[in-house]
Design a protein around this motif. Structure first.
Motif, PDB file in Angstrom:
ATOM      1  N   ARG A   5     101.067  36.571 147.033  1.00  0.00           N
ATOM      2  CA  ARG A   5     100.353  36.587 145.588  1.00  0.00           C
ATOM      3  C   ARG A   5      99.944  37.883 145.074  1.00  0.00           C
ATOM      4  O   ARG A   5      99.695  38.398 144.126  1.00  0.00           O
ATOM      5  N   LEU A   8     102.504  40.171 144.006  1.00  0.00           N
ATOM      6  CA  LEU A   8     102.943  39.974 142.704  1.00  0.00           C
ATOM      7  C   LEU A   8     101.901  40.470 141.706  1.00  0.00           C
ATOM      8  O   LEU A   8     102.242  41.192 140.708  1.00  0.00           O
ATOM      9  N   ILE A  12     102.743  43.395 138.919  1.00  0.00           N
ATOM     10  CA  ILE A  12     102.630  43.179 137.434  1.00  0.00           C
ATOM     11  C   ILE A  12     101.585  44.525 136.925  1.00  0.00           C
ATOM     12  O   ILE A  12     101.995  44.994 135.917  1.00  0.00           O
ATOM     13  N   ILE A  13     100.688  44.638 137.831  1.00  0.00           N
ATOM     14  CA  ILE A  13      99.723  45.747 137.379  1.00  0.00           C
ATOM     15  C   ILE A  13     100.354  47.165 137.182  1.00  0.00           C
ATOM     16  O   ILE A  13     100.457  47.732 136.113  1.00  0.00           O
ATOM     17  N   VAL A  19     104.502  50.988 131.937  1.00  0.00           N
ATOM     18  CA  VAL A  19     104.823  50.755 130.477  1.00  0.00           C
ATOM     19  C   VAL A  19     103.795  51.342 129.621  1.00  0.00           C
ATOM     20  O   VAL A  19     104.240  52.245 128.636  1.00  0.00           O
ATOM     21  N   TYR A  20     102.377  51.274 129.995  1.00  0.00           N
ATOM     22  CA  TYR A  20     101.751  52.059 129.472  1.00  0.00           C
ATOM     23  C   TYR A  20     101.594  53.447 129.211  1.00  0.00           C
ATOM     24  O   TYR A  20     101.592  54.081 128.124  1.00  0.00           O
ATOM     25  N   LEU A  23     104.578  54.518 126.923  1.00  0.00           N
ATOM     26  CA  LEU A  23     104.245  54.440 125.619  1.00  0.00           C
ATOM     27  C   LEU A  23     103.229  55.391 125.124  1.00  0.00           C
ATOM     28  O   LEU A  23     103.165  55.952 124.388  1.00  0.00           O
ATOM     29  N   TYR A  24     102.201  55.892 126.047  1.00  0.00           N
ATOM     30  CA  TYR A  24     101.290  56.542 125.910  1.00  0.00           C
ATOM     31  C   TYR A  24     101.749  58.041 125.453  1.00  0.00           C
ATOM     32  O   TYR A  24     101.502  58.680 124.348  1.00  0.00           O
ATOM     33  N   LEU A  27     104.081  57.852 122.259  1.00  0.00           N
ATOM     34  CA  LEU A  27     103.461  57.509 120.980  1.00  0.00           C
ATOM     35  C   LEU A  27     102.304  58.471 120.683  1.00  0.00           C
ATOM     36  O   LEU A  27     101.908  58.807 119.316  1.00  0.00           O
ATOM     37  N   PHE A  28     101.425  58.981 121.823  1.00  0.00           N
ATOM     38  CA  PHE A  28     100.251  59.457 121.390  1.00  0.00           C
ATOM     39  C   PHE A  28     100.144  61.014 121.782  1.00  0.00           C
ATOM     40  O   PHE A  28      99.175  61.485 121.522  1.00  0.00           O
TER      41      PHE A  28
ATOM     42  N   THR B 305      95.471  57.139 114.728  1.00  0.00           N
ATOM     43  CA  THR B 305      95.549  57.008 116.268  1.00  0.00           C
ATOM     44  C   THR B 305      94.722  55.928 116.996  1.00  0.00           C
ATOM     45  O   THR B 305      95.232  55.340 117.830  1.00  0.00           O
ATOM     46  N   ASN B 308      96.616  52.729 116.366  1.00  0.00           N
ATOM     47  CA  ASN B 308      97.891  52.668 117.109  1.00  0.00           C
ATOM     48  C   ASN B 308      97.325  52.431 118.482  1.00  0.00           C
ATOM     49  O   ASN B 308      97.907  51.512 119.075  1.00  0.00           O
ATOM     50  N   LEU B 312      98.156  49.198 120.543  1.00  0.00           N
ATOM     51  CA  LEU B 312      99.091  49.244 121.668  1.00  0.00           C
ATOM     52  C   LEU B 312      98.364  48.691 122.910  1.00  0.00           C
ATOM     53  O   LEU B 312      98.763  47.765 123.581  1.00  0.00           O
ATOM     54  N   ILE B 316      99.753  45.217 125.016  1.00  0.00           N
ATOM     55  CA  ILE B 316     100.091  45.480 126.454  1.00  0.00           C
ATOM     56  C   ILE B 316      99.071  44.282 127.092  1.00  0.00           C
ATOM     57  O   ILE B 316      99.552  43.335 127.932  1.00  0.00           O
ATOM     58  N   PHE B 320     100.874  41.225 128.914  1.00  0.00           N
ATOM     59  CA  PHE B 320     100.133  40.943 130.419  1.00  0.00           C
ATOM     60  C   PHE B 320      99.586  39.662 130.707  1.00  0.00           C
ATOM     61  O   PHE B 320     100.062  39.105 131.524  1.00  0.00           O
ATOM     62  N   ILE B 323     102.377  37.047 130.463  1.00  0.00           N
ATOM     63  CA  ILE B 323     103.132  36.981 131.934  1.00  0.00           C
ATOM     64  C   ILE B 323     102.327  36.112 132.961  1.00  0.00           C
ATOM     65  O   ILE B 323     102.789  35.246 133.571  1.00  0.00           O
ATOM     66  N   LEU B 324     100.738  36.628 132.931  1.00  0.00           N
ATOM     67  CA  LEU B 324      99.941  36.186 133.875  1.00  0.00           C
ATOM     68  C   LEU B 324      99.833  34.539 133.454  1.00  0.00           C
ATOM     69  O   LEU B 324      99.920  33.805 134.588  1.00  0.00           O
ATOM     70  N   ILE B 327     102.698  32.592 134.888  1.00  0.00           N
ATOM     71  CA  ILE B 327     102.845  32.602 136.190  1.00  0.00           C
ATOM     72  C   ILE B 327     101.918  31.586 136.597  1.00  0.00           C
ATOM     73  O   ILE B 327     102.003  30.606 137.293  1.00  0.00           O
ATOM     74  N   ARG B 331     102.361  28.009 138.553  1.00  0.00           N
ATOM     75  CA  ARG B 331     101.675  27.865 139.860  1.00  0.00           C
ATOM     76  C   ARG B 331     100.882  26.533 139.769  1.00  0.00           C
ATOM     77  O   ARG B 331     100.693  25.716 140.972  1.00  0.00           O
TER      78      ARG B 331
END
Lengths: 327, 600
Positions: A5, A8, A12-13, A19-20, A23-24, A27-28, B305, B308, B312, B316, B320, B323-324, B327, B331
């Motif tokens: 767990r 997992l 994910i984190i 991804v962040y 993207l940052y 985009l920024f 900015t 945006n 963003l 996210i 996130f 997805i959580l 799951i 579960r």
């Protein structure tokens, strides 16, 4: 199971942060807004030329308002065709985003304009119309209307009994031709009111001679319409010398310190002035619209104002006669 | 209950078939709403904060512009006070006709020197002049040449000052044309100079401020790329604007009404086709309103900015959380699904299922209860089967142990008949065989008996039958001595022998023979009861089993069916044991009984 767990969650984190970050950075990292750059090529770029300095001020005002950058260049002399062609060639090599041009009337300048057109650079012509196939957008003073305004002032001053001589500079000058056309249009209802059009070749002396001669030849002459500054100055001198100030009205075009003095003393009864600030402003505004891909009017005219001794110090006209240029 | 249902249906909750979907949907809705609300809120508040900051920034700038301009005007005011209180000036412009022109000359020089000195020290002042009503005038220049075409009395600054009677007047920017060949853009301060008694006006004092000073102040401020400053007077006329000519030709306009209505030190927002901008207004004490205009996009360059980045973060966050929640819902619902799957198995009759649910929560407890329940059901089922079996066993045993009354009657009849014939020996033999037979059937103690006993029993039975049918019946018992000590069911063979006699041999015209064999084969013991009687057609053979079933069902006591014996064998020893019958019409029948080896 507990370890799974945690893994997992960590995964994910981790993915989320990757991804962040991606993207940052995509985009920024501030991609600065495409800096718009305009090049303004004047007929004459010289701090002593109030007219062109005011055009520049107008152009700068429009650029500032739109948040665009503007570069102003031009030959030192209005007659320096070669310098303007050279400038045009240099500018074309830099592949600027947009050009605003006050062309000197010459075929080689027209050829350069064709090159700009072929390079698909947005182009706006100000002040002087050119004869070019698929002519670029034009922002100019409406010279015919200005001529008509001069004609109307003539009628006012002569109490509808105009006896007029027109002094122009060259027979080929487009601007003078249009002014003359306007004058004639305004005076059309009064037959035999125009004794003729004379050309002073932009020489004060010749204008003086012309005025002197015609005043002698036509005793009932009551108005001289001088289509340019040199004509007005020469004619004014002739009128003063003949002691006919007030008897022979003098209507001029444009403005200069000399003309202002003549206006104050009353030799020059009225002058029809353009609004160079507006020409510069609208020229840049039009080219900005072209850059945004908008359709623009093929011709944008600015108005002329008739200034007389009485209204020359009004709020509006002061600005036109005495352009306030921060030197 | 209906009421409850109705209340639930008010909540717009889609009827999901699975808990996972329901949880996922609920979570998602909650997350979406929360994230959206929070994002929107934080966006609004950050933009608001930035806007407020930029407003106060613009206000601060305009306050500075204001105080700058004010200081220049104050300076002119001071100069005017200086001139007003100057004795030389007073003397010079007094209309005392006794003072000749030449008398005034030194004063003129002194005044001019004073003005010149002031002018030297102040770059911002372009001219200082005094115009006496007596026709004398003096300026900062040695020789003052006035413009011959300009009428002093027509100048607005002159007229205004005269009408205000001693108060200073600030003109809008204009071209000062009072001096010959000079056309300067200035802001003029003018005021009437009073005589010593302070009643009569004796002249007008004029001080001109270069407009470029104000222009510099206004154009050098930094309010973003497009920001600018303009000035209106009390009547709402624009006295200064960087694009004044555009305003005159109506190419541009300013919200003058709003500006004049605005209090000093306040700002307002305008949002039109020129863009969103802040107007900040400051009043000066001489009647001008200084207005700063700043474009929001310049000051709040990062508004996009902010938007945006918040967008963003929101996306996210939502991703996130989705997805959580996916799951989580998986579960949470997984043990339920496992339980459901296992329950299905139980439904299909498999009571050996043990569900294995990890978490020690309600569902885990449910799983354990489920396990307990299935185990209990299984036990109960087994118990029931056992009960049924033993009940059946005892029932069958009862049946078995019953001596057919016809047989008893016939045997007794035979005994009587033999007694009448005085065949004592036979009577004794038969009676003792019957007695043994009887005893065997009434001994209730054990189901299983050694094969030896069973063989004894069948021998007794056949002895009786042999005596009854005499020549008609022959029999042979061939049991392997090796198996005699193994156990078998009590009265196992008798029904088949009985059948063989009554249905096989008895109906045959010639004598019939019954052979009983017993032997061991691998792990089983096989008995065969063979007769050479009538035999059966396949249909009859089939009928044996079915009639047996019917008999069994109707609980008829007319005999022990073959099926019963078969059932009994299977009940006792298991389904792999039992009875097989082979039969040919006119040939005879062989009944094969298979039982396990059970040691004593």
């Amino acid at each position: 199971m507990r370890i799974q767990r945690a893994t997992l969650l960590m995964t994910i984190i981790f993915i989320a942060s990757v991804v962040y970050i991606i993207l940052y950075f995509k985009l920024f990292i501030p991609t600065p807004e495409q800096e718009r750059n305009i090049i303004l090529i004047l007929k004459e770029h010289n701090i002593r030329s109030d007219f062109w300095q005011t055009v520049s001020a107008g152009a700068e005002a429009a650029a500032k308002e739109a948040g665009a950058e503007i570069t102003i260049t031009g030959p030192l002399q209005e007659t320096d065709v070669d310098a303007q062609i050279k400038l045009l060639e240099e500018v074309l090599e830099q592949k600027p985003q947009a050009i605003v041009l006050a062309p000197i009337n010459d075929d080689r300048v027209t050829a350069e304009m064709k090159k700009i057109h072929d390079a698909k650079i947005p182009l706006v012509i100000i002040d002087t119309p050119v004869s070019l196939k698929s002519a670029p957008a034009l922002v100019s003073n409406d010279h015919i209307t200005a001529g008509m305004q001069a004609g109307k002032v003539t009628l006012e001053q002569t109490k509808n009994n105009p006896k007029v001589v027109i002094i122009s500079d060259f027979i080929t000058s487009g601007v003078s031709l249009e002014r003359e056309k306007g004058v004639k249009k305004a005076l059309f209802p009064y037959p035999n009111s125009i004794y003729g059009t004379y050309y002073n070749a932009d020489s004060e002396e010749r204008a003086y001679m012309i005025a002197k001669t015609i005043m002698r030849d036509h005793s009932d002459l009551n108005t001289i319409i001088a289509l340019n500054e040199s004509a007005a100055l020469g004619a004014a001198k002739a009128i003063k010398d003949a002691n006919k100030t007030g008897l022979v009205k003098l209507i001029g075009f444009d403005t200069s310190v000399y003309e202002i003095r003549l206006l104050e003393e009353g030799t020059l009864n009225a002058t029809v002035v353009q609004q160079p600030f507006n020409i510069g402003y609208l020229g840049v505004q039009t080219v900005l619209e072209l850059m945004e891909g908008k359709k623009v009017k093929p011709v944008t005219y600015t108005n002329s104002i008739v200034v007389t001794k009485e209204n020359m110090y009004s709020q509006e006209n002061q600005k036109l006669l005495f352009p306030f240029i921060d030197k | 209950m209906p009421r409850l249902k109705k209340r639930f249906s008010l909540i717009p909750f889609p009827p999901f078939k699975s808990i996972q979907l329901s949880i996922f949907f609920t979570f998602s809705c909650l997350i979406l709403v929360t994230v959206m609300v929070i994002s929107l809120n934080s966006y609004r508040s950050s933009v608001d904060a930035v806007e407020t900051n930029s407003q106060s920034y613009v206000q601060e700038i305009i306050r500075q512009v204001n105080s700058n301009i004010q200081s220049y005007i104050d300076n002119m005011e001071n100069i005017s006070v200086l001139a007003m209180t100057n004795k030389d000036v007073k003397y010079y412009i007094s209309n005392n006709s006794f003072i000749s022109k030449s008398d005034r000359m030194p004063y003129e020089k002194r005044i001019s020197d004073l003005f010149q000195a002031i002018l030297y020290s102040r770059k911002d002042i372009s001219a200082i002049m005094v115009f006496g009503y007596n026709g004398f005038n003096v300026s900062d220049r040695r020789i003052t040449l006035l413009n011959p075409y300009t009428k002093l009395e027509d100048q607005s600054w002159y007229k205004e000052a005269k009408s205000k009677g001693g108060q200073s007047v600030i003109s809008p920017p204009h071209v000062q044309n009072i001096i010959q060949n000079e056309y300067r853009w200035v802001v003029s301060l003018s005021r009437e100079l009073k005589s010593t008694d302070g009643i009569r006006g004796e002249g007008i004092f004029l001080v001109d401020l270069n407009l470029s000073i104000i222009n510099d102040i206004c154009s050098k401020i930094n309010m973003g790329k497009k920001g600018y400053v303009f000035i209106v007077d009390n009547n709402g006329n624009i006295v200064y604007h960087p694009q004044q000519q555009l305003i005159y030709s109506n190419l541009r306009s300013e919200p003058i009404a709003k500006v004049t209505a605005a209090q000093s030190g306040t700002s307002f927002n305008v949002n039109d086709d020129k863009g969103k901008r802040i107007y900040s207004v400051q009043d000066t004490n001489f009647g001008w309103k200084i207005v700063g205009v700043a474009y929001s996009e310049d000051l709040i360059a990062n508004e996009g900015t902010i938007r945006n980045s918040i967008l963003l973060f929101a996306i996210i966050g939502i991703l996130f959380s989705l997805i959580l929640s996916l799951i989580l819902s998986y579960r949470i619902s997984r043990p339920l699904r496992i339980l459901q799957r296992d329950m299905k198995k139980v439904e299909r009759g498999n009571f050996d299922v043990r569900t294995n649910i990890e978490p020690i929560n309600e569902i885990g407890q449910l799983g354990r209860s489920f396990n307990l329940m299935t185990a209990q059901i299984k036990n109960l089922m087994e118990e029931i089967i056992d009960n049924q079996e033993s009940k059946r066993k005892s029932e069958l045993m009862l049946l078995q142990s019953q001596i057919n009354p016809h047989f008893l009657y016939n045997t007794l009849d035979s005994i009587i008949w033999m007694g009448e014939q005085k065949k004592h020996e036979e009577v004794v033999l038969m009676t003792s065989a019957l007695a043994k037979l009887f005893r065997a059937s009434i001994t209730k103690d054990k189901e299983l008996v050694p094969i030896r006993v069973e063989v004894e029993h069948i021998t007794n039975y056949l002895l009786i039958q042999k005596m009854r049918y005499d020549e008609q019946l022959e029999y042979e018992i061939d049991i392997s001595p090796d198996i005699l000590h193994y156990k078998t069911l009590k009265i196992l063979l008798q029904p088949f022998v009985e059948n063989a006699i009554y249905h096989g041999v008895r109906n045959k015209p010639e004598p019939g023979k019954i052979t009983i064999r017993g032997r061991e084969q691998d792990q089983v013991i096989i008995f065969e009861v063979e007769d050479d009687g009538m035999g059966m057609t396949p249909e009859q053979l089939e009928g044996i089993w079915t009639t047996h079933d019917k008999q069994h069902r109707t609980k008829s006591t007319s005999g022990i069916g073959i099926g019963n014996v078969n059932e009994r064998v299977k009940l006792f020893f298991g389904s792999m044991y039992g009875i097989q019958i082979q039969s040919e019409p006119e040939e005879g029948t062989i009944v094969t009984i298979t039982i396990p080896k059970i040691k004593e």
